[in-house]
Design a protein around this motif. Sequence first.
Motif, PDB file in Angstrom:
ATOM      1  N   THR A 125     -10.024  19.745  -2.365  1.00 40.39           N
ATOM      2  CA  THR A 125     -10.787  19.072  -3.411  1.00 40.39           C
ATOM      3  C   THR A 125     -11.781  20.024  -4.070  1.00 40.39           C
ATOM      4  O   THR A 125     -12.223  21.016  -3.471  1.00 40.39           O
ATOM      5  CB  THR A 125     -11.533  17.865  -2.814  1.00 40.39           C
ATOM      6  OG1 THR A 125     -12.181  17.137  -3.855  1.00 40.39           O
ATOM      7  CG2 THR A 125     -12.567  18.302  -1.798  1.00 40.39           C
ATOM      8  N   ASN A 170      -2.489  15.115  -1.893  1.00 44.52           N
ATOM      9  CA  ASN A 170      -2.848  13.739  -2.243  1.00 44.52           C
ATOM     10  C   ASN A 170      -3.570  13.670  -3.591  1.00 44.52           C
ATOM     11  O   ASN A 170      -3.768  14.693  -4.260  1.00 44.52           O
ATOM     12  CB  ASN A 170      -3.686  13.086  -1.135  1.00 44.52           C
ATOM     13  CG  ASN A 170      -5.010  13.802  -0.907  1.00 44.52           C
ATOM     14  OD1 ASN A 170      -5.529  14.510  -1.773  1.00 44.52           O
ATOM     15  ND2 ASN A 170      -5.589  13.614   0.271  1.00 44.52           N
ATOM     16  N   LYS A 171      -3.976  12.481  -3.985  1.00 40.50           N
ATOM     17  CA  LYS A 171      -4.613  12.290  -5.295  1.00 40.50           C
ATOM     18  C   LYS A 171      -5.982  12.948  -5.380  1.00 40.50           C
ATOM     19  O   LYS A 171      -6.536  13.090  -6.476  1.00 40.50           O
ATOM     20  CB  LYS A 171      -4.745  10.798  -5.595  1.00 40.50           C
ATOM     21  CG  LYS A 171      -5.634  10.035  -4.629  1.00 40.50           C
ATOM     22  CD  LYS A 171      -5.654   8.548  -4.945  1.00 40.50           C
ATOM     23  CE  LYS A 171      -6.338   8.236  -6.248  1.00 40.50           C
ATOM     24  NZ  LYS A 171      -6.497   6.788  -6.461  1.00 40.50           N
ATOM     25  N   TYR A 172      -6.521  13.370  -4.243  1.00 38.95           N
ATOM     26  CA  TYR A 172      -7.800  14.072  -4.233  1.00 38.95           C
ATOM     27  C   TYR A 172      -7.607  15.591  -4.162  1.00 38.95           C
ATOM     28  O   TYR A 172      -8.553  16.325  -3.883  1.00 38.95           O
ATOM     29  CB  TYR A 172      -8.643  13.599  -3.045  1.00 38.95           C
ATOM     30  CG  TYR A 172      -8.732  12.100  -2.937  1.00 38.95           C
ATOM     31  CD1 TYR A 172      -9.465  11.357  -3.865  1.00 38.95           C
ATOM     32  CD2 TYR A 172      -8.066  11.409  -1.925  1.00 38.95           C
ATOM     33  CE1 TYR A 172      -9.530   9.975  -3.777  1.00 38.95           C
ATOM     34  CE2 TYR A 172      -8.127  10.027  -1.836  1.00 38.95           C
ATOM     35  CZ  TYR A 172      -8.859   9.317  -2.765  1.00 38.95           C
ATOM     36  OH  TYR A 172      -8.934   7.948  -2.683  1.00 38.95           O
ATOM     37  N   HIS A 180      -2.649  11.933   7.362  1.00 35.39           N
ATOM     38  CA  HIS A 180      -3.370  10.892   8.104  1.00 35.39           C
ATOM     39  C   HIS A 180      -3.540  11.282   9.572  1.00 35.39           C
ATOM     40  O   HIS A 180      -4.587  10.999  10.177  1.00 35.39           O
ATOM     41  CB  HIS A 180      -2.635   9.566   7.994  1.00 35.39           C
ATOM     42  CG  HIS A 180      -2.881   8.836   6.714  1.00 35.39           C
ATOM     43  ND1 HIS A 180      -4.144   8.436   6.323  1.00 35.39           N
ATOM     44  CD2 HIS A 180      -2.034   8.439   5.723  1.00 35.39           C
ATOM     45  CE1 HIS A 180      -4.064   7.810   5.161  1.00 35.39           C
ATOM     46  NE2 HIS A 180      -2.797   7.796   4.769  1.00 35.39           N
ATOM     47  N   CYS A 204      -1.276  10.218   0.365  1.00 35.54           N
ATOM     48  CA  CYS A 204      -1.343  10.826   1.690  1.00 35.54           C
ATOM     49  C   CYS A 204      -0.078  10.496   2.488  1.00 35.54           C
ATOM     50  O   CYS A 204       0.371   9.343   2.493  1.00 35.54           O
ATOM     51  CB  CYS A 204      -2.564  10.326   2.455  1.00 35.54           C
ATOM     52  SG  CYS A 204      -4.134  10.804   1.717  1.00 35.54           S
ATOM     53  N   ASP A 225       0.814  -1.219   0.000  1.00 38.39           N
ATOM     54  CA  ASP A 225       0.000   0.000   0.000  1.00 38.39           C
ATOM     55  C   ASP A 225       0.846   1.266   0.000  1.00 38.39           C
ATOM     56  O   ASP A 225       0.306   2.371   0.077  1.00 38.39           O
ATOM     57  CB  ASP A 225      -0.929   0.030   1.227  1.00 38.39           C
ATOM     58  CG  ASP A 225      -2.079  -0.939   1.098  1.00 38.39           C
ATOM     59  OD1 ASP A 225      -2.502  -1.177  -0.050  1.00 38.39           O
ATOM     60  OD2 ASP A 225      -2.548  -1.450   2.124  1.00 38.39           O
ATOM     61  N   ARG A 249       4.711   8.735   0.912  1.00 40.55           N
ATOM     62  CA  ARG A 249       3.252   8.801   0.783  1.00 40.55           C
ATOM     63  C   ARG A 249       2.707   7.451   0.333  1.00 40.55           C
ATOM     64  O   ARG A 249       3.370   6.725  -0.407  1.00 40.55           O
ATOM     65  CB  ARG A 249       2.847   9.882  -0.219  1.00 40.55           C
ATOM     66  CG  ARG A 249       3.118  11.273   0.275  1.00 40.55           C
ATOM     67  CD  ARG A 249       2.482  12.313  -0.614  1.00 40.55           C
ATOM     68  NE  ARG A 249       3.372  12.768  -1.658  1.00 40.55           N
ATOM     69  CZ  ARG A 249       3.021  13.608  -2.625  1.00 40.55           C
ATOM     70  NH1 ARG A 249       1.780  14.049  -2.700  1.00 40.55           N
ATOM     71  NH2 ARG A 249       3.890  13.989  -3.526  1.00 40.55           N
ATOM     72  N   ASP A 250       1.491   7.139   0.772  1.00 37.89           N
ATOM     73  CA  ASP A 250       0.893   5.863   0.388  1.00 37.89           C
ATOM     74  C   ASP A 250       0.333   5.943  -1.024  1.00 37.89           C
ATOM     75  O   ASP A 250       0.487   6.960  -1.711  1.00 37.89           O
ATOM     76  CB  ASP A 250      -0.182   5.440   1.396  1.00 37.89           C
ATOM     77  CG  ASP A 250      -1.318   6.446   1.486  1.00 37.89           C
ATOM     78  OD1 ASP A 250      -1.485   7.259   0.560  1.00 37.89           O
ATOM     79  OD2 ASP A 250      -2.059   6.421   2.492  1.00 37.89           O
ATOM     80  N   ARG A 251      -0.341   4.900  -1.443  1.00 36.77           N
ATOM     81  CA  ARG A 251      -0.812   4.841  -2.836  1.00 36.77           C
ATOM     82  C   ARG A 251      -1.917   5.855  -3.117  1.00 36.77           C
ATOM     83  O   ARG A 251      -2.239   6.112  -4.277  1.00 36.77           O
ATOM     84  CB  ARG A 251      -1.302   3.428  -3.174  1.00 36.77           C
ATOM     85  CG  ARG A 251      -2.438   2.911  -2.332  1.00 36.77           C
ATOM     86  CD  ARG A 251      -2.732   1.458  -2.648  1.00 36.77           C
ATOM     87  NE  ARG A 251      -3.806   0.912  -1.836  1.00 36.77           N
ATOM     88  CZ  ARG A 251      -5.083   0.966  -2.173  1.00 36.77           C
ATOM     89  NH1 ARG A 251      -5.449   1.551  -3.300  1.00 36.77           N
ATOM     90  NH2 ARG A 251      -6.013   0.437  -1.381  1.00 36.77           N
ATOM     91  N   ARG A 252      -2.504   6.432  -2.088  1.00 41.76           N
ATOM     92  CA  ARG A 252      -3.491   7.497  -2.276  1.00 41.76           C
ATOM     93  C   ARG A 252      -2.855   8.882  -2.222  1.00 41.76           C
ATOM     94  O   ARG A 252      -3.567   9.882  -2.313  1.00 41.76           O
ATOM     95  CB  ARG A 252      -4.597   7.393  -1.225  1.00 41.76           C
ATOM     96  CG  ARG A 252      -5.408   6.112  -1.299  1.00 41.76           C
ATOM     97  CD  ARG A 252      -6.465   6.068  -0.205  1.00 41.76           C
ATOM     98  NE  ARG A 252      -7.254   4.856  -0.270  1.00 41.76           N
ATOM     99  CZ  ARG A 252      -6.898   3.704   0.269  1.00 41.76           C
ATOM    100  NH1 ARG A 252      -5.745   3.627   0.926  1.00 41.76           N
ATOM    101  NH2 ARG A 252      -7.657   2.633   0.169  1.00 41.76           N
TER     102      ARG A 252
END
Length: 610
Positions: free
Chosen positions: A266, A233-235, A208, A203, A159, A198-201
């Motif tokens: 976002t 992040n991706k968002y 977090h 973040c 992840d 950072r993780d796969r999202r």
Amino acid sequence: MASRTSSNSSSAGALVDEQLLEKAIISADASSMQEIASPNSSELPSVIPEAGRHQLTHLSHVESIADDRAATTSSPGELATTNNPSGGGAQMDRDLMKATVTGDAVSMKDLASQDPAVLLGTTPQGNTCLHIAAIHGHTGFCNDALALQPSLLAGVNSDGETPLLTAVTSGHASLASSLLRCCGRRDQRLMSQAILKRDRRGCNALQHAIRSGHRELALELIAAEPALSHAVNKYDESPMFAAAMRNYEDVAEKLLEIPASAHGGTFGYNALHAAVRNGNSGYEVSTDGVSLLSTAAFRGNVGVARELLSACPDAPCCDKEDRTCLHRAVWSGQTEFVQFVLGSQKLRKLVNAQDSHGETALHLAVRMCNPKLVAALLMHQDIDVTVHATHGSPPNWALSTADDRAKTLNWNEVSMLMLKADPKDASSLHNLHKQIKDDVENLSRKDIKSLTQTYTSNTSLVAILIATITFAAAFTLPGGYSSDAGSQGLPIMSRKLAFQAFLVSDTLAMCSSLAVAFVCVIARWEDLEFLLYYRSFTKKLMWFAYAATTTAFATGLYTVLAPHLLWLAIAICVVSVLLPVLTKLVGEWPVLKLRVRLGRTFNSDLLNMV
């Protein structure tokens, strides 16, 4: 596994199990081939085919290189990224897994003393023993494991999480803080990369921590690695946006002190939009065209709007469709914000401002059937009730789009307010009312059977209850019956006026309630006009029966109590007589309030549908 062969050359039998050796060569299992081969011989047996010899020699060479690399990587002074599934890392030892889950540091140290590289094994998900311990919150285990193998800090699972990220997402803030301090004691460059991971999202640990509500940990992360504030992040959410959304003022202030901190959010929003949402104090406009004043209007944050206007007197107040902050405040029912706009000299131009459809805030307030907002707008000296939208409708006709609320007091009150504001348009408003009333009646005719059944069942239930009570009271007379000769069987209190009033009121209550109950039997089920007449007639009879029942109750108790407790008898009579009056007032209080509020403008004809 194949059994070991003897090195005795005199035995010409099969010294090597050729079938097992063949399988080992095909599967490229060097260790199996070494076991099959003679342990006492430096050379491979002659029975091994030539291709197998070359393959076994090559595999042995590769295996020795891998051992050298593992030894180099696991040296305690250096940091390396732990193998994950994609990299083909070693499988985690089962005993180590059990020790990790239970937090058994002693067993882990025993295993590491036998083979230091055992701590680098991973699960199929790429988790090291440090990841697993972080999930379970074993702080002591993690500290002992890092003392033996510091490179575990930089391990990354499938992840994209380091042990620090795993500890934060698992809700173990104290463990995450401990891992952060361990990072600070290692190689600064490599440890900084581990913290910033950072993780796969997309973040990082700071995002977090904020999302999970760990404020102290978030502040600690910012102090340890300010570059965490740059991540998005991706968002498209930044740590500052997340902190502002959670209303973490201390975290947001620390992030503001860091140069080039990301502030986006976002859907094109930013941290300032989030601060407005929470009532914290602009020329900022989101990519969707929503200004900060509009965001404040939607939330009803008058203080924020006042602060924005003091800093930016000409702050944007419209979106892409020309809807102003006044439109948004009306749409979200923020009465206080509407009054703020109406009282602000800087926003006075918004009173009659039209959106892309040509509608003013008054159009919207009328459509929302909000009498408070309509009244507030109509009281402004600049209001223009004659403004027509692009489809040609004045504010009055916005009521036609709210026909589903036509049977409410709010709809009728708004129509009265608009009639008062524009008397010259009275004919069109009455025509509108007649049209809506016809539509409501047509809908009622379609459902007449259900309406009749509902009303008759409820009414008959109450009527039968009153009839039962009054009938029973007639045979349990107050004071009882006389047993004296000549008047045997007659009521003792028969000559008292209060007793006679009891008998009359009890009889009237029983008769009127029985009449209502039997009218329910002859009700016609498919006639709206009959239902309206029936409702009007039975309503009057039920009120009469209600008043007569309370009178019978009061006079009956007065007959018994007056000779001994006159004050109590009078008090019971007053309460009982006032009960129907109070019930009437409470039941019609909204209409009475409306009558008082509108004065001469009040029109009872417009309340027929209610």
